[in-house]
Motif scaffolding. Structure first.
Motif, PDB file in Angstrom:
ATOM      1  N   ASN A  82      32.773  38.518  58.665  1.00 21.46           N
ATOM      2  CA  ASN A  82      33.475  39.184  59.787  1.00 21.46           C
ATOM      3  C   ASN A  82      34.993  39.230  59.203  1.00 21.46           C
ATOM      4  OD1 ASN A  82      34.363  36.503  60.395  1.00 21.46           O
ATOM      5  ND2 ASN A  82      33.343  36.602  62.355  1.00 21.46           N
ATOM      6  N   GLY A  83      35.520  38.412  58.171  1.00 23.19           N
ATOM      7  CA  GLY A  83      36.625  38.476  57.937  1.00 23.19           C
ATOM      8  C   GLY A  83      37.599  37.486  58.656  1.00 23.19           C
ATOM      9  N   GLU A  84      37.082  36.710  59.393  1.00 16.46           N
ATOM     10  CA  GLU A  84      37.844  35.800  59.921  1.00 16.46           C
ATOM     11  C   GLU A  84      37.764  34.240  59.343  1.00 16.46           C
ATOM     12  OE1 GLU A  84      40.002  35.988  62.796  1.00 16.46           O
ATOM     13  OE2 GLU A  84      39.608  37.880  61.947  1.00 16.46           O
ATOM     14  N   GLN A  85      37.004  34.243  58.259  1.00 16.07           N
ATOM     15  CA  GLN A  85      37.115  33.228  57.342  1.00 16.07           C
ATOM     16  C   GLN A  85      38.218  33.034  56.719  1.00 16.07           C
ATOM     17  OE1 GLN A  85      35.112  35.905  56.975  1.00 16.07           O
ATOM     18  NE2 GLN A  85      34.878  36.387  54.741  1.00 16.07           N
ATOM     19  N   THR A  86      38.602  31.902  56.581  1.00 15.82           N
ATOM     20  CA  THR A  86      40.086  31.400  55.972  1.00 15.82           C
ATOM     21  C   THR A  86      39.852  30.834  54.880  1.00 15.82           C
ATOM     22  OG1 THR A  86      40.069  29.371  57.407  1.00 15.82           O
ATOM     23  CG2 THR A  86      41.042  31.272  58.313  1.00 15.82           C
ATOM     24  N   ARG A  87      41.160  31.113  53.955  1.00 15.58           N
ATOM     25  CA  ARG A  87      41.370  30.440  52.571  1.00 15.58           C
ATOM     26  C   ARG A  87      42.695  29.850  52.623  1.00 15.58           C
ATOM     27  NH1 ARG A  87      36.684  30.411  53.119  1.00 15.58           N
ATOM     28  NH2 ARG A  87      35.098  31.289  51.857  1.00 15.58           N
ATOM     29  N   ASP A  88      42.850  28.994  51.460  1.00 16.20           N
ATOM     30  CA  ASP A  88      44.352  28.590  51.343  1.00 16.20           C
ATOM     31  C   ASP A  88      44.742  29.130  49.854  1.00 16.20           C
ATOM     32  OD1 ASP A  88      46.389  26.836  50.847  1.00 16.20           O
ATOM     33  OD2 ASP A  88      45.459  25.090  51.233  1.00 16.20           O
ATOM     34  N   PHE A  89      45.626  30.146  49.898  1.00 19.96           N
ATOM     35  CA  PHE A  89      46.032  30.854  48.792  1.00 19.96           C
ATOM     36  C   PHE A  89      47.332  30.079  48.102  1.00 19.96           C
ATOM     37  CE2 PHE A  89      43.825  33.894  51.546  1.00 19.96           C
ATOM     38  CZ  PHE A  89      42.645  34.336  50.488  1.00 19.96           C
ATOM     39  N   ILE A  90      46.911  30.090  46.791  1.00 21.12           N
ATOM     40  CA  ILE A  90      48.248  29.685  46.094  1.00 21.12           C
ATOM     41  C   ILE A  90      48.532  30.479  44.818  1.00 21.12           C
ATOM     42  CG2 ILE A  90      46.606  28.114  44.804  1.00 21.12           C
ATOM     43  CD1 ILE A  90      50.124  26.528  45.505  1.00 21.12           C
ATOM     44  N   TYR A  91      49.859  30.785  44.789  1.00 18.70           N
ATOM     45  CA  TYR A  91      50.289  31.542  43.837  1.00 18.70           C
ATOM     46  C   TYR A  91      50.097  30.886  42.309  1.00 18.70           C
ATOM     47  CZ  TYR A  91      53.263  35.540  41.902  1.00 18.70           C
ATOM     48  OH  TYR A  91      53.536  36.527  41.033  1.00 18.70           O
ATOM     49  N   VAL A  92      50.028  31.888  41.301  1.00 17.22           N
ATOM     50  CA  VAL A  92      49.636  31.337  40.064  1.00 17.22           C
ATOM     51  C   VAL A  92      50.782  30.576  39.308  1.00 17.22           C
ATOM     52  CG1 VAL A  92      50.321  33.394  38.801  1.00 17.22           C
ATOM     53  CG2 VAL A  92      48.615  31.892  37.874  1.00 17.22           C
ATOM     54  N   LYS A  93      52.103  30.995  39.713  1.00 16.14           N
ATOM     55  CA  LYS A  93      53.175  30.390  39.363  1.00 16.14           C
ATOM     56  C   LYS A  93      53.347  28.948  39.858  1.00 16.14           C
ATOM     57  CE  LYS A  93      56.052  34.398  38.610  1.00 16.14           C
ATOM     58  NZ  LYS A  93      57.390  35.132  38.752  1.00 16.14           N
ATOM     59  N   ASP A  94      53.103  28.653  41.046  1.00 16.34           N
ATOM     60  CA  ASP A  94      53.020  27.267  41.765  1.00 16.34           C
ATOM     61  C   ASP A  94      52.095  26.477  41.008  1.00 16.34           C
ATOM     62  OD1 ASP A  94      54.981  27.193  43.599  1.00 16.34           O
ATOM     63  OD2 ASP A  94      54.131  28.186  44.980  1.00 16.34           O
ATOM     64  N   ILE A  95      50.821  27.134  40.463  1.00 14.21           N
ATOM     65  CA  ILE A  95      49.667  26.572  39.672  1.00 14.21           C
ATOM     66  C   ILE A  95      50.272  26.118  38.292  1.00 14.21           C
ATOM     67  CG2 ILE A  95      47.670  26.628  38.358  1.00 14.21           C
ATOM     68  CD1 ILE A  95      47.014  26.302  41.511  1.00 14.21           C
ATOM     69  N   VAL A  96      51.092  26.680  37.806  1.00 10.15           N
ATOM     70  CA  VAL A  96      51.591  26.495  36.309  1.00 10.15           C
ATOM     71  C   VAL A  96      52.585  25.214  36.626  1.00 10.15           C
ATOM     72  CG1 VAL A  96      53.112  27.253  34.690  1.00 10.15           C
ATOM     73  CG2 VAL A  96      51.317  28.779  35.518  1.00 10.15           C
TER      74      VAL A  96
END
Length: 310
Positions: free
Chosen positions: A202-216
């Motif tokens: 239903n699209g209400e599932q949530t995720r924790d998004f992290i930008y690739v530059k922060d990963i680096v």
């Protein structure tokens, strides 16, 4: 410093290669280009085109004598792991053991391992910290967690230093919308092609998004900090898939008009990783809010798609 990066032509690790070279390190890459792309690779990096399970891997370590190894090569698709668990285990578990054996035999000082939030499974609480029980729902989660034990055992038996980084949902430039593509790269591709994005559930599932530059930045911090540590690398914020697409539509000037389909097996409902340990142990914190990272990502792909249309 001589540095070896496995999977260095892939989405995340190619950005890491760029930054390592900018800092003056001599960078060698092991990548079979099954999902990585040669055009992602910095021209100043030395590519050794092979699988991490290849017997020639010892020749690379003998030649390069790396002080540090960043291990990103992996089978990263949850659905592939469910369909082909043997392949998933061969690459992620046996492949990591092969890397560890070379680290032992050729005196590598430190290994930085890219793990995943998938190891936790369905959260007992949010945000999930490193003390949370590990109960992976997918074979992928199992195959990313098992190497953590091998790394810790090699460290105890051979004196190998290490840092394990468990990534939240990574997004950004160079992420392939095909195959193992993350939801953001898939949405970008659909929006710029004028197609309706598909949302599972239903699209209400949530995720924790992290930008690739922060990963680096977290990987670079782990070169000198976080000895023997295990750290979540996340923004520590929940965003629903519906909200994500709404923000992307607003930034790109497209209408919010998704197609909804059945939820996928192996997917959890909600995710948010606590990142306090990384703030304390690595001296790292994320600096790219979701909207800023999305702006950069969309701008990059808009330019790319415009050139392809010419």
């Amino acid at each position: 410093m001589n540095v070896l990066v496995t999977g260095g032509a892939g989405f995340i690790a190619s950005h890491l290669v760029d930054e390592l070279i900018a800092l003056g390190h001599a960078v060698h890459v092991v990548d079979n280009l099954s999902t990585g792309r040669e055009e992602n690779l910095n021209p100043h990096a030395v590519l050794h085109r092979m699988d991490i399970r290849d017997d020639r891997l010892a020749d690379v370590f003998r030649e390069v004598k790396p002080e540090a190894v960043f291990h990103h090569a992996a089978q990263i698709d949850v659905q592939t792991s469910l369909k082909q668990p043997l392949l998933d285990a061969e690459i992620n578990i046996l492949g990591t053991i092969a890397i560890l054996e070379q680290c032992r035999d050729y005196g590598v000082r430190k290994l930085i391992y890219a793990s995943s939030a998938a190891v936790y499974g369905t959260p007992d609480y949010l945000g999930v910290d490193e003390k949370h029980p590990v109960r992976p729902l997918s074979f992928y989660g199992i195959s990313k967690h098992t190497p953590e034990h091998y790394i810790q055992a090699f460290a105890a038996l051979c004196g190998l230093d290490y840092t394990i980084l468990r990534y939240a949902n990574v997004y950004g430039i160079r992420q392939d919308p095909k195959g193992e593509g993350g939801v953001i790269s898939i949405f970008v591709d659909k929006l710029l092609r004028g197609e309706r994005p598909l949302i599972f559930g239903n699209g209400e599932q949530t995720r924790d998004f992290i930008y690739v530059k922060d990963i680096v930045r977290a990987n670079l911090a782990a070169l000198t900090q976080g000895s023997g540590g295990l750290y979540n690398v996340s923004w520590n914020e929940q965003t629903s898939v519906n909200r994500l697409l709404d923000v992307m539509c607003g930034l790109s000037g497209r209408d919010f008009n998704p197609v909804y389909g059945p939820a996928r097996p192996g997917d959890i409902e909600h995710s948010r990783l606590d990142n306090q340990a990384a703030l304390d142990g690595l001296g790292w914190k994320p600096v790219y809010p979701l909207e800023e990272g999305l702006k950069e990502t969309l701008a990059y792909y808009e330019r790319l798609y415009s050139r392809q249309a010419m």
